[in-house]
Design an enzyme around this catalytic site. Structure first.
Site, short mmCIF file in Angstrom:
data_model
loop_
_atom_site.label_atom_id
_atom_site.label_comp_id
_atom_site.label_asym_id
_atom_site.label_seq_id
_atom_site.Cartn_x
_atom_site.Cartn_y
_atom_site.Cartn_z
N GLY A 200 40.72 8.34 12.46
CA GLY A 200 39.68 7.34 12.69
C GLY A 200 38.28 7.73 12.27
O GLY A 200 37.30 7.19 12.80
N SER A 201 38.16 8.65 11.30
CA SER A 201 36.80 9.01 10.88
C SER A 201 36.11 7.81 10.20
O SER A 201 34.91 7.60 10.38
CB SER A 201 36.80 10.23 9.96
N ASN A 202 36.86 7.01 9.46
CA ASN A 202 36.27 5.80 8.87
C ASN A 202 35.87 4.81 9.96
O ASN A 202 34.78 4.23 9.90
CB ASN A 202 37.24 5.13 7.90
N LEU B 219 48.94 2.36 9.32
CA LEU B 219 50.14 2.70 8.56
C LEU B 219 51.28 1.68 8.65
O LEU B 219 52.30 1.84 7.99
CB LEU B 219 50.65 4.09 8.98
N ASN C 132 41.48 -3.60 3.39
CA ASN C 132 42.03 -2.25 3.55
C ASN C 132 41.26 -1.30 2.65
O ASN C 132 40.71 -1.71 1.63
CB ASN C 132 43.51 -2.27 3.14
N HIS D 117 41.92 2.17 0.43
CA HIS D 117 42.98 3.04 -0.09
C HIS D 117 42.33 4.24 -0.77
O HIS D 117 41.39 4.07 -1.55
CB HIS D 117 43.85 2.27 -1.09
N ASP E 81 49.13 -2.56 -0.74
CA ASP E 81 48.11 -2.16 -1.72
C ASP E 81 48.05 -3.09 -2.93
O ASP E 81 47.94 -2.65 -4.07
CB ASP E 81 48.38 -0.73 -2.22
N GLU F 31 34.56 7.39 1.03
CA GLU F 31 34.94 6.35 1.99
C GLU F 31 33.84 6.16 3.03
O GLU F 31 33.42 5.03 3.32
CB GLU F 31 36.25 6.72 2.69
C1 GRF Z 1 41.66 7.18 4.65
O1 GRF Z 1 41.75 8.13 3.65
C2 GRF Z 1 41.99 5.81 4.13
O2 GRF Z 1 41.74 5.66 2.77
C3 GRF Z 1 43.46 5.70 4.36
O3 GRF Z 1 43.69 6.39 5.54
C4 GRF Z 1 42.71 7.41 5.73
C5 GRF Z 1 42.15 7.27 7.10
O4 GRF Z 1 41.33 8.34 7.45
N1 GRF Z 1 43.89 4.33 4.33
P1 GRF Z 1 40.55 8.33 8.82
O5 GRF Z 1 41.59 8.11 9.92
O6 GRF Z 1 39.57 7.21 8.78
O7 GRF Z 1 39.91 9.66 8.94
#
Ligand code: GRF
Length: 185
Positions: free
Chosen positions: A12-14, A84, A101, A103, A144, A173
């Site tokens: 969940g870093s994003n 996922l 999404n 990717h 995708d 990202e």
């Molecule tokens: C990211 O690399 C994103 O592109 C992919 O899953 C990863 C999630 O990373 N779909 P995080 O959980 O946000 O760290």
């Protein structure tokens, strides 16, 4: 104020970058984080930022839990950030061109079923690619495959390990995903 729902399965870093980006914003806010894994670290992050969160089973998802929850919350945009599972068709029909999404590669390269996480970066290394990057795209019924909204690339050095490639891609990202989301609101 537009409401964002984030679907995530892991770290969940994003998701956290998106939460921070919209903290105090007048344009949008993260209204809920939903995960199919009850012990996913993304839920810890939600807790720390006082963002409502839920976890759910695949069965609950298939029975329409997300449609019901997002409708009740009047969600405007659904963001997949490391989610996922395949998004149910019902949700796609309910949010046409409103599910996106990210990717971790330059689609259509290195995409499709089974291409996620480190597998993507290992494949990029294996193929000797000179560059990789990120793709933000709309979600449709296939993995995708939806229309591309944004791409950004980064150079891959011959000496880069898959971990180093992953690190570069994650940085991209975090830099662009929140901004692209804002531009869509
Ligand atoms: C990211 O690399 C994103 O592109 C992919 O899953 C990863 C999630 O990373 N779909 P995080 O959980 O946000 O760290």
């Amino acid at each position: 104020m537009k409401k964002i729902a984030i679907l995530a399965s892991g770290n969940g870093s994003n998701a956290e970058e998106i939460i921070k980006h919209f903290n105090g914003s007048t344009k949008g806010k993260v209204a809920i984080i939903a995960s199919n894994k009850k012990d996913a670290y993304v839920l810890e992050r939600a807790k720390n930022h006082d963002i409502p969160f839920i976890s759910f089973s695949k069965k609950e998802m298939d029975e329409g839990l997300l449609e019901k929850t997002f409708e009740a919350l009047e969600i405007d945009l659904v963001v997949l950030a490391g989610f996922l599972l395949k998004v149910p068709d019902g949700l796609i029909q309910m949010f046409p061109e409103k599910i996106i999404n990210i990717h971790p590669a330059l689609l259509p390269k290195f995409g499709g079923k089974g291409m996620y996480g480190m597998r993507v970066h290992e494949a990029v290394k294996e193929k000797g690619e000179k560059e990789t990057g990120i793709t933000i795209h709309y979600v449709n019924e296939k993995y995708d495959d939806g229309r591309v909204i944004f791409q950004e690339s980064v150079k891959v050095e011959e000496t880069d390990s898959p971990d180093e490639i992953a690190h570069k891609v994650h940085a991209l990202e975090h830099k662009y995903f929140p901004k692209v989301i804002e531009s869509l609101l």
